[in-house]
Design an enzyme around this catalytic site. Structure first.
Site, short mmCIF file in Angstrom:
data_model
loop_
_atom_site.label_atom_id
_atom_site.label_comp_id
_atom_site.label_asym_id
_atom_site.label_seq_id
_atom_site.Cartn_x
_atom_site.Cartn_y
_atom_site.Cartn_z
N SER A 135 -20.01 -24.57 -8.06
CA SER A 135 -19.87 -23.13 -8.32
C SER A 135 -20.12 -22.34 -7.04
O SER A 135 -19.44 -22.55 -6.03
CB SER A 135 -20.81 -22.73 -9.46
OG SER A 135 -20.48 -21.46 -9.97
N ASP B 106 -13.35 -23.86 -18.19
CA ASP B 106 -14.39 -23.14 -17.47
C ASP B 106 -14.24 -21.65 -17.72
O ASP B 106 -13.24 -21.04 -17.34
CB ASP B 106 -14.29 -23.46 -15.97
CG ASP B 106 -15.53 -23.03 -15.19
OD1 ASP B 106 -16.15 -22.02 -15.57
OD2 ASP B 106 -15.85 -23.71 -14.20
N HIS C 165 -18.03 -25.00 -17.70
CA HIS C 165 -18.59 -24.86 -16.35
C HIS C 165 -19.73 -25.87 -16.19
O HIS C 165 -20.92 -25.52 -16.27
CB HIS C 165 -19.08 -23.43 -16.14
CG HIS C 165 -19.36 -23.09 -14.71
ND1 HIS C 165 -18.40 -23.14 -13.72
CD2 HIS C 165 -20.51 -22.66 -14.10
CE1 HIS C 165 -18.93 -22.77 -12.57
NE2 HIS C 165 -20.22 -22.49 -12.77
#
Length: 233
Positions: A125, A179, A210
């Site tokens: 991320s 996600d 995610h």
């Protein structure tokens, strides 16, 4: 597992070594609001060979207020100002500050006997965004980049400062198809930017939100083994 003695952080990075006298290193950046312990348990799941031994470094991002979270102070590699669909507005100065932190960690490995071409940058991320920028703009060759569920928040900056020293860097880029934090579209855009720089990433998608799956971790381990094998020749 032990903390390093680096003075660069309010909390020293965690370190995990898979054996004595590591010959390779992986600097792994966590996501927004997490810390360096987030990915430390992944090391045995990668099922890396005993040789070469690898040193994993898991730094903790600095604490800073995050605008998109109401100014709440948390560990963040940079401030996120807006989460507009398909794009994000971020604090580029914070991103550059985090790049400098990682550059110092790369130099620290060189001081311990591991040159940059034996260092992989990894991140999930927001940490993956830092890995992309730092890896693709580093002035000396790196061993590879692992970019998980991430994006390139400042494409212009990356393209302007792209380093020819890393024009052939291996990249493993992966994203969950479900996600809802960093959209698959943003991950695909990042992969396309990398292609525009002349690098073909190993692009993978997984039926995931995610997060990271066992299958994905196994694929990362396979990719890392291939990177280390190339370094052995």
């Amino acid at each position: 597992m032990r903390p390093s003695t680096s003075p660069l952080f309010d909390t020293p990075p965690l370190e995990v070594e898979t054996g004595p006298n590591p010959r390779c290193a992986i600097i792994w950046m966590h996501g927004l609001g997490a810390d360096g312990s987030d990915f430390a348990p992944i090391v045995p799941e990668l099922r890396l060979p005993d040789s070469p031994a690898v040193r994993f470094i898991f730094p903790h991002a600095p604490y800073r207020p995050v605008t998109c979270n109401g100014g709440y102070v948390m560990r963040a590699w940079y401030d996120i100002v807006s989460l507009a669909p398909g794009a994000r507005q971020i604090d580029e100065a914070g991103l550059l500050q985090s790049r400098e932190i990682v550059r110092q960690l790369i130099q620290r490995e060189a001081d311990r006997g591991l040159p940059s071409d034996r260092v992989v940058l990894a991140g999930f991320s927001q940490g993956g965004a830092v890995a992309y920028l730092t890896g693709l703009t580093h002035p000396s060759p790196l061993a590879g980049i692992i970019a998980l569920s991430t994006y390139i928040p400042s494409p212009g900056l990356l393209i302007r400062e792209f380093s020819q020293a890393n024009r052939r860097i291996p990249i493993f880029a992966a994203h969950g198809t479900d996600d809802d934090v960093v959209s698959l579209e943003l991950g695909q855009q990042a992969a396309q930017i990398v292609r525009q720089l002349g690098i073909e990433p190993a692009w993978r998608t997984y039926d995931l939100p995610h997060s990271v799956s066992i299958e994905e971790v196994a694929d990362i381990g396979t990719w890392l083994r291939s990177v280390w094998a190339q370094k052995a020749h």
